[in-house]
Design a protein around this motif. Structure first.
Motif, short mmCIF file in Angstrom:
data_model
loop_
_atom_site.label_atom_id
_atom_site.label_comp_id
_atom_site.label_asym_id
_atom_site.label_seq_id
_atom_site.Cartn_x
_atom_site.Cartn_y
_atom_site.Cartn_z
N ASN A 32 17.33 62.73 4.26
CA ASN A 32 16.96 63.52 3.08
C ASN A 32 17.52 64.93 3.10
O ASN A 32 16.93 65.85 2.54
CB ASN A 32 15.44 63.55 2.90
N MET A 33 18.67 65.11 3.73
CA MET A 33 19.28 66.44 3.82
C MET A 33 19.71 66.96 2.45
O MET A 33 19.53 68.14 2.14
CB MET A 33 20.46 66.43 4.78
N ALA A 34 20.27 66.09 1.61
CA ALA A 34 20.72 66.52 0.29
C ALA A 34 19.54 67.01 -0.55
O ALA A 34 19.63 68.04 -1.24
CB ALA A 34 21.44 65.39 -0.43
N LEU A 35 18.44 66.31 -0.47
CA LEU A 35 17.24 66.72 -1.20
C LEU A 35 16.71 68.06 -0.67
O LEU A 35 16.30 68.93 -1.44
CB LEU A 35 16.17 65.64 -1.10
N ALA A 36 16.76 68.24 0.63
CA ALA A 36 16.30 69.49 1.24
C ALA A 36 17.18 70.67 0.82
O ALA A 36 16.69 71.76 0.52
CB ALA A 36 16.28 69.36 2.76
N ILE A 37 18.49 70.45 0.77
CA ILE A 37 19.41 71.51 0.35
C ILE A 37 19.20 71.84 -1.12
O ILE A 37 19.17 73.01 -1.51
CB ILE A 37 20.86 71.11 0.65
N PHE A 38 19.03 70.81 -1.96
CA PHE A 38 18.74 71.04 -3.38
C PHE A 38 17.47 71.87 -3.54
O PHE A 38 17.43 72.81 -4.34
CB PHE A 38 18.60 69.70 -4.11
N THR A 39 16.44 71.53 -2.80
CA THR A 39 15.18 72.28 -2.87
C THR A 39 15.39 73.74 -2.48
O THR A 39 14.87 74.64 -3.14
CB THR A 39 14.13 71.64 -1.95
N THR A 40 16.17 73.96 -1.43
CA THR A 40 16.41 75.33 -0.97
C THR A 40 17.18 76.14 -2.00
O THR A 40 16.84 77.29 -2.28
CB THR A 40 17.18 75.31 0.36
N VAL A 41 18.20 75.55 -2.59
CA VAL A 41 19.07 76.28 -3.50
C VAL A 41 18.43 76.47 -4.87
O VAL A 41 18.51 77.55 -5.45
CB VAL A 41 20.43 75.56 -3.64
N ALA A 51 12.20 71.84 5.10
CA ALA A 51 12.74 70.49 4.91
C ALA A 51 14.09 70.32 5.61
O ALA A 51 14.36 69.27 6.20
CB ALA A 51 12.86 70.18 3.43
N ILE A 52 14.94 71.34 5.55
CA ILE A 52 16.24 71.27 6.23
C ILE A 52 16.06 71.16 7.74
O ILE A 52 16.74 70.38 8.40
CB ILE A 52 17.11 72.49 5.87
N ILE A 53 15.12 71.91 8.28
CA ILE A 53 14.86 71.84 9.72
C ILE A 53 14.40 70.44 10.11
O ILE A 53 14.86 69.87 11.11
CB ILE A 53 13.84 72.91 10.14
N MET A 54 13.50 69.87 9.32
CA MET A 54 13.02 68.51 9.60
C MET A 54 14.17 67.50 9.48
O MET A 54 14.32 66.62 10.32
CB MET A 54 11.91 68.11 8.62
N ALA A 55 14.97 67.62 8.43
CA ALA A 55 16.06 66.67 8.19
C ALA A 55 17.13 66.75 9.28
O ALA A 55 17.75 65.74 9.62
CB ALA A 55 16.68 66.93 6.82
N SER A 56 17.34 67.94 9.82
CA SER A 56 18.38 68.09 10.84
C SER A 56 18.02 67.41 12.16
O SER A 56 18.89 67.13 12.98
CB SER A 56 18.68 69.57 11.08
N ASP A 76 8.75 63.64 6.71
CA ASP A 76 8.33 65.04 6.56
C ASP A 76 9.34 65.85 5.76
O ASP A 76 8.96 66.70 4.95
CB ASP A 76 8.11 65.69 7.93
N ALA A 77 10.62 65.59 5.98
CA ALA A 77 11.65 66.30 5.21
C ALA A 77 11.53 65.99 3.73
O ALA A 77 11.62 66.89 2.88
CB ALA A 77 13.04 65.93 5.72
N LYS A 78 11.30 64.73 3.42
CA LYS A 78 11.13 64.34 2.02
C LYS A 78 9.87 64.97 1.44
O LYS A 78 9.88 65.46 0.31
CB LYS A 78 11.06 62.82 1.91
N LYS A 79 8.79 64.96 2.21
CA LYS A 79 7.52 65.53 1.75
C LYS A 79 7.69 67.01 1.43
O LYS A 79 7.28 67.47 0.35
CB LYS A 79 6.44 65.33 2.81
N TRP A 80 8.29 67.78 2.33
CA TRP A 80 8.44 69.22 2.10
C TRP A 80 9.41 69.50 0.96
O TRP A 80 9.24 70.47 0.22
CB TRP A 80 8.88 69.92 3.39
N SER A 81 10.41 68.65 0.79
CA SER A 81 11.33 68.82 -0.34
C SER A 81 10.60 68.62 -1.66
O SER A 81 10.76 69.41 -2.59
CB SER A 81 12.49 67.84 -0.23
N LEU A 82 9.81 67.57 -1.73
CA LEU A 82 9.07 67.30 -2.96
C LEU A 82 8.02 68.37 -3.24
O LEU A 82 7.81 68.76 -4.40
CB LEU A 82 8.44 65.91 -2.91
#
Length: 107
Positions: A32-41, A51-56, A76-82
């Motif tokens: 879910n790295m792409a979703l985490a980056i989208f959330t961050t940006v 989310a990026i930390i979890m995905a990495s 967890d990465a998906k959860k934090w992104s959402l």
């Protein structure tokens, strides 16, 4: 006595075969790295960074054969992104409601 030893060896071999089969057929979870980056940006940087930390960590854990932990970090990465996307949308809606009310008050 020999029968007991043979049964124990057969049980150990069966467990080893089951473990090997499990390792072969465990698919790598989506990190879910792409979703985490989208959330961050686009939405909410604090939650996106978490989310990026979890995905990495997902790929490293998978290659270390810690499949359950890899899946947990992927979830967890998906959860934090959402959570970040939802909170970003709520903040944007509140902002536009307040801004709209201010614009109507100035008319």
């Amino acid at each position: 006595m020999d029968e007991t030893l043979l049964n124990q060896q057969a049980e150990v071999n069966t467990q080893a075969n089951q473990q090997t089969q499990k390792e072969i057929f465990v698919p790598k979870p989506n990190n879910n790295m792409a979703l985490a980056i989208f959330t961050t940006v686009c939405c909410c940087p604090p939650f996106g960074i978490v989310a990026i930390i979890m995905a990495s960590k997902v790929n490293n854990l998978y290659y270390l054969k810690q499949y359950d932990m890899a899946q947990k970090y992927a979830d967890d990465a998906k959860k934090w992104s959402l959570i970040g996307i939802a909170s970003g949308l709520v903040v944007q809606i509140i902002y536009f409601v307040i801004y709209g009310a201010a614009m109507l008050a100035n008319m």
